[in-house]
Motif scaffolding. Sequence first.
Motif: not given
Length: 138
Positions: A13-40
């Motif tokens: 829920w907290g990833d989304c804006d009032p329109a109910g879709i993901v607010y774009y900065p949240r994706y960059f947090v997800m991408f950083d986590n994805a890079t850490v997961a790739l290295f792991a």
Amino acid sequence: MPLINRKDVFIEWGDCDPAGIVYYPRYFVMFDNATVALFAAAGLKKHEMVKTYDMVGYPMVDTGARFILPSKWGETITIESHVSEWKRSSFDIKHRVLKGDDLAIEAWETRVWVGRHPDDPERIKSFPIPEDVKARFA
Ligand SMILES: CC(C)(COP(=O)(O)OP(=O)(O)OC[C@H]1O[C@@H](n2cnc3c(N)ncnc32)[C@H](O)[C@@H]1OP(=O)(O)O)[C@@H](O)C(=O)NCCC(=O)NCCSC(=O)c1ccc(O)cc1
């Protein structure tokens, strides 16, 4: 074929804006986590890596994304990540966000392998990426 890591992400829920879709900065947090997961997935856990290689991290120097399909609360997306190019101290990562079979986002990053500056430990400096690190992603 390079190592590709697949990471499922539940849209909160907290990833989304009032329109109910993901607010774009949240994706960059997800991408950083994805890079850490790739290295792991390559056997390089961040907290161990900094000790093993006497490095500090891999800061971002360039990034971007192309947004194709929106995502909403309650959906699960899959982020596929791989290293697309190794250079001297820098490397490129590509992320593909999939919703089922559909491509929702393409994103890219350039990061730099850094350690402490020999003249000033308060500063960071690029270093050549160790060959055995690269080999783990083949
Ligand atoms: C990373 C740096 C210390 C490198 O500086 P230097 O040591 O002088 O090296 P260079 O200038 O020679 O650049 C090193 C390489 O990066 C490449 N580079 C540098 N800038 C860029 C940009 N903007 N685009 C593409 N490539 C770049 C450059 O071409 C060199 O490539 P190689 O041929 O592969 O070696 C310096 O560029 C810097 O401090 N940049 C700012 C970084 C920053 O503030 N990023 C955002 C926040 S940090 C962050 O997100 C983070 C994530 C993960 C972590 O573990 C730590 C921090």
